[in-house]
Design a protein around this motif. Structure first.
Motif, mmCIF file in Angstrom:
data_model
loop_
_atom_site.group_PDB
_atom_site.id
_atom_site.type_symbol
_atom_site.label_atom_id
_atom_site.label_comp_id
_atom_site.label_asym_id
_atom_site.label_seq_id
_atom_site.Cartn_x
_atom_site.Cartn_y
_atom_site.Cartn_z
ATOM 1 N N PRO A 44 6.269 8.551 23.328
ATOM 2 C CA PRO A 44 5.032 7.634 23.447
ATOM 3 C C PRO A 44 4.812 6.739 23.863
ATOM 4 O O PRO A 44 4.975 5.735 23.707
ATOM 5 C CB PRO A 44 4.343 7.906 21.183
ATOM 6 C CG PRO A 44 5.881 8.181 20.634
ATOM 7 C CD PRO A 44 7.148 8.813 21.959
ATOM 8 N N VAL A 45 3.107 7.308 24.242
ATOM 9 C CA VAL A 45 2.614 5.504 24.605
ATOM 10 C C VAL A 45 1.911 5.423 24.045
ATOM 11 O O VAL A 45 0.705 6.125 23.468
ATOM 12 C CB VAL A 45 1.615 5.238 26.103
ATOM 13 C CG1 VAL A 45 1.501 3.950 26.378
ATOM 14 C CG2 VAL A 45 3.209 6.397 26.670
ATOM 15 N N LEU A 46 1.650 4.182 22.995
ATOM 16 C CA LEU A 46 0.176 3.423 22.184
ATOM 17 C C LEU A 46 -0.134 2.603 23.162
ATOM 18 O O LEU A 46 0.341 1.403 23.847
ATOM 19 C CB LEU A 46 1.076 2.256 21.416
ATOM 20 C CG LEU A 46 1.808 3.902 20.410
ATOM 21 C CD1 LEU A 46 3.051 4.100 20.153
ATOM 22 C CD2 LEU A 46 1.646 3.028 19.159
ATOM 23 N N VAL A 61 2.355 13.273 29.710
ATOM 24 C CA VAL A 61 3.463 11.856 28.796
ATOM 25 C C VAL A 61 1.782 12.139 26.718
ATOM 26 O O VAL A 61 0.658 11.659 27.219
ATOM 27 C CB VAL A 61 3.078 10.386 29.314
ATOM 28 C CG1 VAL A 61 3.732 9.005 28.037
ATOM 29 C CG2 VAL A 61 3.793 10.073 30.208
ATOM 30 N N ARG A 62 3.277 11.665 25.820
ATOM 31 C CA ARG A 62 1.889 11.577 24.773
ATOM 32 C C ARG A 62 1.604 10.108 24.055
ATOM 33 O O ARG A 62 1.966 9.293 24.118
ATOM 34 C CB ARG A 62 2.865 11.954 23.457
ATOM 35 C CG ARG A 62 1.759 12.705 22.011
ATOM 36 C CD ARG A 62 3.130 12.722 21.225
ATOM 37 N NE ARG A 62 3.897 12.455 21.286
ATOM 38 C CZ ARG A 62 4.589 11.812 19.664
ATOM 39 N NH1 ARG A 62 4.391 12.198 19.043
ATOM 40 N NH2 ARG A 62 5.698 10.762 19.619
ATOM 41 N N LEU A 63 0.086 10.025 24.630
ATOM 42 C CA LEU A 63 -0.788 8.618 24.609
ATOM 43 C C LEU A 63 -1.625 9.048 22.944
ATOM 44 O O LEU A 63 -1.914 9.896 22.281
ATOM 45 C CB LEU A 63 -1.893 8.995 25.337
ATOM 46 C CG LEU A 63 -2.379 7.504 25.968
ATOM 47 C CD1 LEU A 63 -1.969 6.639 25.700
ATOM 48 C CD2 LEU A 63 -3.684 7.824 26.383
ATOM 49 N N LEU A 64 -1.149 8.028 22.452
ATOM 50 C CA LEU A 64 -1.785 7.490 21.621
ATOM 51 C C LEU A 64 -2.723 6.205 21.040
ATOM 52 O O LEU A 64 -1.918 4.958 21.749
ATOM 53 C CB LEU A 64 -1.256 7.618 20.151
ATOM 54 C CG LEU A 64 0.535 8.364 19.735
ATOM 55 C CD1 LEU A 64 1.830 7.853 18.749
ATOM 56 C CD2 LEU A 64 0.064 9.340 19.363
ATOM 57 N N LYS A 65 -4.320 6.261 20.644
ATOM 58 C CA LYS A 65 -5.127 5.524 21.465
ATOM 59 C C LYS A 65 -5.413 4.417 19.914
ATOM 60 O O LYS A 65 -5.599 5.529 19.049
ATOM 61 C CB LYS A 65 -5.684 5.479 22.303
ATOM 62 C CG LYS A 65 -6.711 6.387 23.540
ATOM 63 C CD LYS A 65 -7.257 6.013 24.024
ATOM 64 C CE LYS A 65 -8.273 7.574 23.951
ATOM 65 N NZ LYS A 65 -9.139 7.831 24.734
ATOM 66 N N VAL A 66 -5.031 3.068 20.202
ATOM 67 C CA VAL A 66 -5.296 3.016 19.151
ATOM 68 C C VAL A 66 -6.420 1.516 19.498
ATOM 69 O O VAL A 66 -6.551 1.174 20.351
ATOM 70 C CB VAL A 66 -3.918 2.001 19.051
ATOM 71 C CG1 VAL A 66 -2.606 2.709 18.541
ATOM 72 C CG2 VAL A 66 -3.031 0.998 19.614
#
Length: 70
Positions: A44-46, A61-66
Motif C-alpha cells: 500500500p501507499v500512505l 495500488v491500494r492508497l491510504l490517505k492520512v
C-alpha cells in the motif's frame, strides 16, 4: 537494516512493505503510475500530501490517505 536510503522514489518503492509519502515534492508527483504499481507489488501507499490518488487508481495500488483531508 531498519532504515535504507534509496537514490530515487521508484527505487525506494521496490520491495517495500509500504510506501509512505510525506511531502509533495515534484519527484513524487512525476512518478509513472504503472512503474510504481509494479515496484510496490501489492504494497500500500500512505499519502499524507494527498496527491497520488489518481496515479494509485491507474496502477491498481491500494492508497491510504492520512493527514489533512483524509
Amino acid at each position: 537494516a531498519w532504515l535504507e536510503l534509496a537514490p530515487d522514489a521508484l527505487s525506494a518503492a521496490r520491495g517495500a512493505a509500504a510506501l509512505v509519502v510525506c511531502t509533495p515534492w515534484p519527484e513524487f508527483r512525476a512518478l509513472d503510475a504503472q512503474a510504481l504499481g509494479a515496484a510496490l507489488a501489492g504494497a500500500p501507499v500512505l499519502d499524507s500530501a494527498g496527491f497520488l490518488e489518481q496515479a494509485a487508481r491507474q496502477a491498481g495500488v491500494r492508497l491510504l490517505k492520512v493527514g489533512k483531508g483524509a
